[in-house]
Motif scaffolding. Structure first.
Motif, mmCIF file in Angstrom:
data_model
loop_
_atom_site.group_PDB
_atom_site.id
_atom_site.type_symbol
_atom_site.label_atom_id
_atom_site.label_comp_id
_atom_site.label_asym_id
_atom_site.label_seq_id
_atom_site.Cartn_x
_atom_site.Cartn_y
_atom_site.Cartn_z
ATOM 1 N N MET A 1 0.857 -1.182 0.000
ATOM 2 C CA MET A 1 0.000 0.000 0.000
ATOM 3 C C MET A 1 0.885 1.221 0.000
ATOM 4 N N ASN A 2 0.455 2.211 -0.763
ATOM 5 C CA ASN A 2 1.250 3.433 -0.843
ATOM 6 C C ASN A 2 0.550 4.562 -0.117
ATOM 7 N N PHE A 3 1.315 5.269 0.614
ATOM 8 C CA PHE A 3 0.772 6.428 1.308
ATOM 9 C C PHE A 3 1.659 7.611 0.971
ATOM 10 N N GLN A 4 1.071 8.788 1.092
ATOM 11 C CA GLN A 4 1.872 9.967 0.828
ATOM 12 C C GLN A 4 1.751 10.929 2.003
ATOM 13 N N THR A 5 2.891 11.359 2.497
ATOM 14 C CA THR A 5 2.874 12.285 3.619
ATOM 15 C C THR A 5 2.590 13.684 3.099
ATOM 16 N N PRO A 6 2.229 14.603 4.008
ATOM 17 C CA PRO A 6 2.008 15.989 3.573
ATOM 18 C C PRO A 6 3.243 16.572 2.899
ATOM 19 N N SER A 7 4.421 16.086 3.254
ATOM 20 C CA SER A 7 5.631 16.629 2.630
ATOM 21 C C SER A 7 5.997 15.858 1.368
ATOM 22 N N ASN A 8 5.014 15.160 0.816
ATOM 23 C CA ASN A 8 5.196 14.466 -0.458
ATOM 24 C C ASN A 8 6.170 13.311 -0.413
ATOM 25 N N LYS A 9 6.417 12.796 0.771
ATOM 26 C CA LYS A 9 7.292 11.634 0.826
ATOM 27 C C LYS A 9 6.413 10.409 0.641
ATOM 28 N N LYS A 10 6.854 9.498 -0.172
ATOM 29 C CA LYS A 10 6.041 8.320 -0.425
ATOM 30 C C LYS A 10 6.467 7.187 0.508
ATOM 31 N N ILE A 11 5.486 6.554 1.087
ATOM 32 C CA ILE A 11 5.781 5.437 1.976
ATOM 33 C C ILE A 11 5.105 4.209 1.417
ATOM 34 N N GLU A 12 5.834 3.141 1.420
ATOM 35 C CA GLU A 12 5.235 1.909 0.956
ATOM 36 C C GLU A 12 5.202 0.946 2.140
ATOM 37 N N ILE A 13 4.045 0.377 2.363
ATOM 38 C CA ILE A 13 3.898 -0.526 3.495
ATOM 39 C C ILE A 13 3.310 -1.824 2.970
ATOM 40 N N MET A 14 3.832 -2.901 3.508
ATOM 41 C CA MET A 14 3.300 -4.174 3.057
ATOM 42 C C MET A 14 2.161 -4.591 3.985
ATOM 43 N N ILE B 1 -7.740 -7.030 6.906
ATOM 44 C CA ILE B 1 -6.438 -6.543 6.437
ATOM 45 C C ILE B 1 -5.537 -6.386 7.656
ATOM 46 N N GLU B 2 -4.308 -6.823 7.477
ATOM 47 C CA GLU B 2 -3.379 -6.751 8.604
ATOM 48 C C GLU B 2 -2.238 -5.825 8.242
ATOM 49 N N ILE B 3 -1.858 -4.997 9.187
ATOM 50 C CA ILE B 3 -0.779 -4.057 8.890
ATOM 51 C C ILE B 3 0.024 -3.794 10.150
ATOM 52 N N ASN B 4 1.302 -3.622 9.960
ATOM 53 C CA ASN B 4 2.150 -3.212 11.068
ATOM 54 C C ASN B 4 2.542 -1.770 10.805
ATOM 55 N N ALA B 5 1.758 -0.858 11.381
ATOM 56 C CA ALA B 5 1.949 0.553 11.041
ATOM 57 C C ALA B 5 3.271 1.078 11.549
ATOM 58 N N SER B 6 3.849 0.441 12.538
ATOM 59 C CA SER B 6 5.098 0.988 13.061
ATOM 60 C C SER B 6 6.245 0.819 12.068
ATOM 61 N N ASP B 7 6.019 0.046 10.996
ATOM 62 C CA ASP B 7 7.014 -0.021 9.921
ATOM 63 C C ASP B 7 7.253 1.341 9.296
ATOM 64 N N ALA B 8 6.226 2.181 9.366
ATOM 65 C CA ALA B 8 6.352 3.478 8.707
ATOM 66 C C ALA B 8 7.147 4.464 9.534
ATOM 67 N N GLY B 9 7.634 4.053 10.697
ATOM 68 C CA GLY B 9 8.462 4.935 11.517
ATOM 69 C C GLY B 9 7.668 6.141 11.974
ATOM 70 N N ILE B 10 8.215 7.330 11.740
ATOM 71 C CA ILE B 10 7.549 8.519 12.255
ATOM 72 C C ILE B 10 6.320 8.888 11.439
ATOM 73 N N ASP C 1 3.849 6.915 10.929
ATOM 74 C CA ASP C 1 2.808 5.926 11.184
ATOM 75 C C ASP C 1 1.424 6.536 11.342
ATOM 76 N N ARG C 2 1.382 7.800 11.744
ATOM 77 C CA ARG C 2 0.083 8.441 11.936
ATOM 78 C C ARG C 2 -0.699 8.474 10.626
ATOM 79 N N ILE C 3 -0.009 8.861 9.570
ATOM 80 C CA ILE C 3 -0.674 8.936 8.271
ATOM 81 C C ILE C 3 -1.148 7.557 7.832
ATOM 82 N N ASP D 1 1.845 -1.158 20.440
ATOM 83 C CA ASP D 1 2.648 -0.491 21.465
ATOM 84 C C ASP D 1 3.864 0.205 20.882
ATOM 85 N N LYS D 2 4.224 -0.135 19.644
ATOM 86 C CA LYS D 2 5.374 0.528 19.018
ATOM 87 C C LYS D 2 4.953 1.781 18.244
ATOM 88 N N LEU D 3 3.669 2.022 18.161
ATOM 89 C CA LEU D 3 3.220 3.222 17.454
ATOM 90 C C LEU D 3 3.604 4.466 18.246
#
Lengths: 354, 505
Positions: A72-85, A93-102, A104-106, A138-140
Motif C-alpha cells: 500500500m502506498n501512502f503519501q505524507t504531507p511533505s510528499n514523501k512516499k511510503i510503501e507498506i506491506m 487486512i493486517e498491517i504493522n503501522a510501526s514499519d512506517a516509523g515517524i 505511522d500516523r498517516i 505499542d510501538k506506534l
C-alpha cells in the motif's frame, strides 16, 4: 515444507491447548456476530495471533485463510512516499503501522479511512463490517495512537479493529478504554511440555520428558520458541537424548558476552567497545526490552547482593527513560556506564576494606 | 532586471538592461531589484553610482581586476576559464562556490569587464500577478522553469540595445524554486542550452550542498562545467579593502567626518571573512562615531601606518564600544562547539581550586549552537566517551544525556533548548579531568533497525506464513534453525546470510 509451529497451530477454539476458558468466552463473543474493538496483549509467543486468526475464522469461515500480500502506498504531507506491506484476505487486512516509523500516523489514518469507506459487497451473506488488524500497537508513536482513537470511533459502523500488542503500558489510556482488552498470558512450563509432547506424538517421535522440560524452561514462556527449539533439536539429533544440547538464539549469547565484556573492565575505552556491540544488536532488530532483560540478568549473576538492588533500580530507571525518549542508544549506554561506575566503586570499596 | 513583460503586447520584449522606472508597475521584478541592478551592471550612460544615498558597497565596488582583494590565483583561475571559453565554445558553464561576501560576483564582474563582456543577471520573478496570468486573454500562465529557459535563449540571442559590448555572460545567482525540487528540469534545460551556440553562463552560489544537489557531478561532466571554489577573505585582504574604501570616501567627500579611531581589526574580527558585511559594518561605525567624537580630518597615509601598527599588535586590541555595536553573532562551527564542550577549560576563581568557572560560558555555547539541538546532542553522545578519563564521570554525563533525550522527545518542541542546555552543562560539569589528547570527532553511525527497512518485506516474502511477524522470524525462527541442518529454500538462505553478515562473530 512447513514448520511445526505452523503445522500444528490450532484452528478452532476447541483445539487450543491452554487458556481454554478464555477461548470459550471469545467464541461466545463472536457467535452473536458482532463485537467491540479488541485489544489483545501479552508476551510474545503466548498465542495472541493464533487466537485472533481463530476468531476471524469463526466470523468469516475459512476464507480468511486465503491471504495475499499487498503493497500500500501512502503519501505524507511533505510528499514523501511510503510503501507498506499489508497482508489481507477478502475480509480483513493486517498491517504493522510501526514499519512506517515517524509517519505511522498517516498510515493508520489513511488505512482505516480507506477500509472503512467501502462497505462489504454482499452484506447479507457476510458481516457488515471488515476487520483491520493492527500489530505492534505499542510501538506506534503517541501521535499515531491519538489519531487512532478518533478514527476508531468514527468508523465503528463499517469496521472493527483488532489491536495486538506486547505490553499495554505503551498504549495510551484512551485506546485502552475504547477496546475490550484481552490478556493472553504466556503458557506455564507444564502447558508447554504438554504441547511439545502432543506435537511429537503427532509426528511419530518420542521425546524424553526431561528434554521437553528443559526446552520449556529455556524458552521462558514463549511457545513459538519452544516448538522451534524442539524442531531444531530434532533436526540436529534424533533419536532425542535427554541431555542433548539445546540451541539458543545467537543474539542471546551475544548479549551475554556483552555483559561479560562490561564486567571485565570498567574504562571509558571499554564503554566504547560495549557501545559498538549495542549498535550491532540494535541494527539487527533486537528489541531493546530484550537487550535490557538479558543484559541485566547476566550482570546480576556476577554482582554481590549489596549492589543488586541499586543495579536493578538503575536498569528500571533507564528503561523507563528509554520509553519516554527516542534515541535508545543514549539510555542503554547510560545504563552500562552507570553499572560500570557502581561496580567499580563496589570493587574499590572491597579492596580498601581488605 | 529581466523580462519586463507588458501583457498587452503579443510579443514579449526582452530588452535586458532596459529597465526604466516609467514602465507600468506590473513587473516581474521587484522595484528594489531593479534599482539594485541598474546600479550594479548598468551601461556606462547611467550614473546611479554617484548618488550619495547608495551604499558603500555599490559606490566602491571594485571595477577592475587590480582593485580586487581576492587572491590573485583565484582571479587568474576565472580569467583562464574566460580564455578557454573564447577558444572553445563547448565550455560555457562556470560555477562559483564560496561563503557569503567572499567576492564571487564582484570578481566575476571585474573579469567580465576586462574581457569586455556584458553581464546579464537572471532574477527569479517574484511578484507575478497570478490573477492576471490566469484570466488574461492573451497570455497564459508560464511555469518558472519555462520563463527561465526563455530567458536563457533570449538573453543569448539578442544583445542589449543599450550596451556597446558585443558579447556577454549570463549570471545566475537565484535559482527558481522548481529547480530545488526537481533538478532534472534544470539539467534538461542546460543540456539543450549547451548544444546551442550562445553565451556562457556563470552560476554563483554560496551553499556547497545546494550546488551539489542542483548540479551533481555527472551533469557537470556532461555539460563541461568548471567549478571554482572561494574561501572566506583573509584578514590582510579585508583590511586592504577597508582601507581602500575609507580612502576613496575621503577623496570623494573631503568634508566627511571620518573618525580616526576605527579599529579595522575589530571590524574584520566581527565579520569573519565576509567582505560585504565588513564594509557595511565599517559604514555603520563611521556613521555611528560621526558626530559623537569630534574628529579632525586625517591624511590617508597616516591612517595606513596606524592600522599597520594595530595589525602588529594583533587582534587583542579592542575598541570597546564599536566592537560591541558591530559584533556579528559569531558563528562558531560545529566542531569548535563540540571541542568547547568536550574539552571544557576551567579557571579557578579561588586559590583553593574548589570553585571554578568555565572559560566558555555554557549559556553562550547553548546560544551559539547553530544546528538542530537533536543532531548536536547526537554528536555529543557519539563523541563524549573518549574524552573522559574516568568511568564515574562518564556515568554522570550519560545520565544527563539520557535525560536530555527525554526532553527532546517532548511533543512540543519548546524543551529542545532546555535539552541542549542540560546536555552541554551535564557534560561540562561531569568532565572534571578531560583527556588532553585530541581525537577526531565522528558522526553517529546510522543504527537503523533492519526491520524498519525493506528488509522486513523481503522476510515476509521469503517466509510466506503470515502469522509470523518479521521480528519473530529474526528473533527466533532463524537463529534457532540456521545452525541445524534444516532445509531452507534459496530466498530464505539469502535472508540468513544477510542477517549473519559481519555479526555474531
Amino acid at each position: 515444507m512447513s514448520l511445526w509451529v505452523d503445522k500444528y497451530r490450532p484452528n478452532s477454539f476447541s483445539k487450543i491447548d491452554y487458556h481454554k476458558e478464555q477461548g470459550q468466552r471469545l467464541k461466545n463473543l463472536v457467535q452473536h456476530g458482532d463485537f467491540p474493538h479488541l485489544l489483545f496483549y501479552g508476551p510474545s509467543g503466548a498465542g495472541k495471533k493464533t487466537r485472533i486468526m481463530i476468531l476471524l475464522r469463526e466470523l468469516y469461515g475459512s476464507g480468511v485463510e486465503k491471504l495475499r500480500m499487498e503493497h500500500m502506498n501512502f503519501q505524507t504531507p511533505s510528499n514523501k512516499k511510503i510503501e507498506i506491506m499489508t497482508v489481507a484476505s477478502n475480509y480483513h487486512i493486517e498491517i504493522n503501522a510501526s514499519d512506517a516509523g515517524i509517519y505511522d500516523r498517516i498510515v493508520v489514518m489513511e488505512l482505516i479511512k480507506n477500509a472503512a469507506q467501502t462497505h462489504q459487497l454482499d452484506a447479507n451473506e457476510q458481516r457488515e463490517f471488515k476487520v483491520i488488524l493492527l500489530t505492534e500497537v505499542d510501538k506506534l508513536t503517541k501521535d499515531a495512537q491519538q489519531a487512532l482513537r478518533r478514527t476508531m470511533e468514527k468508523y465503528i459502523a463499517t469496521c472493527r479493529l483488532i489491536l495486538c500488542a506486547n505490553s499495554i503500558s505503551q498504549v495510551i489510556p484512551a485506546i485502552r478504554s475504547r477496546c475490550l482488552s484481552i490478556r493472553v498470558p504466556s503458557p506455564s512450563n507444564v502447558e508447554i511440555v504438554s504441547v511439545l509432547l502432543n506435537i511429537c506424538k503427532k509426528e511419530g517421535l518420542t521425546i524424553p520428558m526431561e528434554l521437553a522440560t528443559r526446552i520449556a524452561e529455556k524458552s521462558e514462556g514463549n511457545l513459538r520458541r519452544a516448538i522451534l527449539t524442539c524442531e531444531a533439536c530434532k533436526v540436529n539429533q534424533y533419536p532425542f537424548d535427554k541431555n542433548q544440547k539445546i540451541v539458543e538464539p545467537d543474539w542471546q549469547n551475544y548479549i551475554c558476552e556483552t555483559a561479560n565484556v562490561i564486567l571485565k573492565e570498567q574504562t571509558p575505552q571499554n564503554l566504547l567497545n560495549v557501545r559498538s556491540r549495542l549498535y550491532e544488536l540494535l541494527c539487527h532488530g533486537i528489541p531493546t526490552e530484550l537487550i535490557f532483560k538479558y543484559l541485566l540478568k547476566q550482570l546480576l549473576t556476577k554482582c554481590d547482593m549489596a549492589v543488586k538492588r541499586e543495579v536493578i533500580q538503575v536498569a528500571s530507571d533507564f528503561e523507563h527513560s528509554l520509553h519516554r525518549g527516542s534515541k535508545v542508544i543514549f539510555h542503554l549506554e547510560a545504563f552500562v556506564a552507570k553499572f560500570m561506575a557502581i561496580y567499580l566503586q563496589y570493587m574499590e570499596d572491597t579492596v580498601r576494606a581488605v | 532586471m529581466f523580462l519586463v513583460t507588458n501583457r498587452k503586447r503579443w510579443v514579449t520584449p526582452s530588452f535586458d538592461s532596459f529597465v526604466n522606472d516609467d514602465l507600468p508597475p506590473a513587473k516581474k521584478t521587484t522595484g528594489k531589484k531593479v534599482s539594485l541592478h541598474t546600479a550594479q551592471s548598468a551601461a556606462p550612460g547611467i550614473s546611479v553610482r554617484e548618488n550619495s544615498s547608495s551604499t558603500w558597497l555599490d559606490k566602491y565596488q571594485p571595477k577592475t581586476i587590480d582593485e580586487l582583494v581576492i587572491h590573485p590565483k583565484k582571479v587568474k583561475e576565472i580569467e583562464d576559464w574566460f580564455c578557454k571559453h573564447q577558444t572553445n565554445q563547448r565550455k560555457k558553464y562556470l560555477i562559483l562556490v564560496g561563503p557569503c561576501g567572499c567576492g564571487k560576483t564582484v570578481s566575476l564582474r571585474a573579469v567580465a569587464r576586462k574581457f569586455d563582456l556584458d553581464v546579464t543577471e537572471w532574477v527569479t520573478p517574484l511578484d507575478r500577478d497570478f490573477n492576471a496570468d490566469l484570466h488574461g486573454d492573451e497570455q497564459t500562465y508560464q511555469s518558472a522553469a519555462e520563463v527561465f529557459e526563455q530567458f536563457l535563449t533570449r538573453a543569448s540571442r539578442y544583445p542589449s540595445l543599450l550596451s556597446v559590448q558585443k558579447s556577454k555572460i549570463i549570471l545566475v545567482k537565484d535559482f527558481p524554486n522548481i529547480f530545488l525540487q526537481k533538478p532534472e528540469i534544470l539539467h534538461g534545460i542546460l543540456r539543450k542550452y549547451s548544444s546551442m551556440n550562445t553565451y556562457p553562463v556563470a552560476f554563483v552560489c554560496n551553499d556547497d550542498n545546494l550546488v551539489r544537489s542542483l548540479l551533481p557531478d555527472h551533469v557537470r561532466n556532461e555539460c563541461n562545467m568548471h567549478t571554482i571554489k572561494f574561501n572566506p577573505v583573509h584578514c590582510q585582504a579585508v583590511l586592504k579593502a577597508l582601507e581602500r574604501v575609507l580612502n576613496l570616501e575621503q577623496k570623494s567627500n573631503p568634508n566627511a567626518n571620518i573618525p580616526e579611531n576605527i579599529d579595522l581589526e575589530a571590524v574584520y574580527q566581527s565579520s569573519a571573512g565576509d567582505l560585504r558585511s565588513a564594509i557595511l559594518k565599517l559604514y555603520f561605525n563611521v556613521r555611528a562615531v560621526d558626530g559623537v567624537v569630534g574628529v579632525e580630518s586625517k591624511v590617508s597615509q597616516g591612517r595606513t601606518v596606524r592600522t599597520k601598527q594595530k595589525g602588529k599588535r594583533g587582534a587583542k586590541s579592542k575598541n570597546g564600544d564599536t566592537k560591541e555595536a558591530t559584533d556579528k553573532d559569531s558563528n562558531i562551527d560545529l566542531f569548535h562547539l563540540l571541542g568547547r564542550v568536550l574539552y571544557s577549560n576551567r579557571q579557578c576563581t579561588k586559590d583553593s581550586g574548589q570553585e571554578y568557572r568555565f572559560v566558555h560560558n555554557p549559556n553562550e555555547l547553548v546560544d551559539t549552537c547553530s544546528c538542530q539541538p537533536s543532531s548536536f546532542i547526537s554528536f555529543l553522545q557519539e563523541n563524549y566517551a573518549s574524552r573522559f578519563s574516568c568511568i564515574k564521570s562518564i556515568s554522570k554525563a550519560a545520565e544527563k544525556l539520557s535525560f536530555a533525550d527525554v526532553l527532546l522527545s517532548n511533543i512540543n518542541k519548546e524543551t529542545d533548548t532546555t535539552a541542549l542546555s542540560v546536555a552541554i552543562r551535564g557534560l561540562m560539569v561531569a568532565n572534571d579531568k578531560p583527556v588532553k589528547s585530541f581525537k577526531p570527532f565522528v558522526k553517529a553511525p546510522s543504527s537503523e533497525d533492519v526491520l524498519k527497512t525493506s528488509f522486513a518485506d523481503e522476510i515476509r516474502v521469503a517466509f510466506p506464513n503470515f502469522l509470523h511477524s518479521p521480528r519473530d522470524i529474526v528473533l527466533y525462527t532463524l537463529p534457532l534453525l540456521k545452525n541445524s541442518s534444516f532445509q531452507f529454500n534459496d530466498s530464505q538462505t539469502e535472508i540468513v546470510n544477510k542477517l549473519s553478515r559481519s555479526f555474531w562473530k
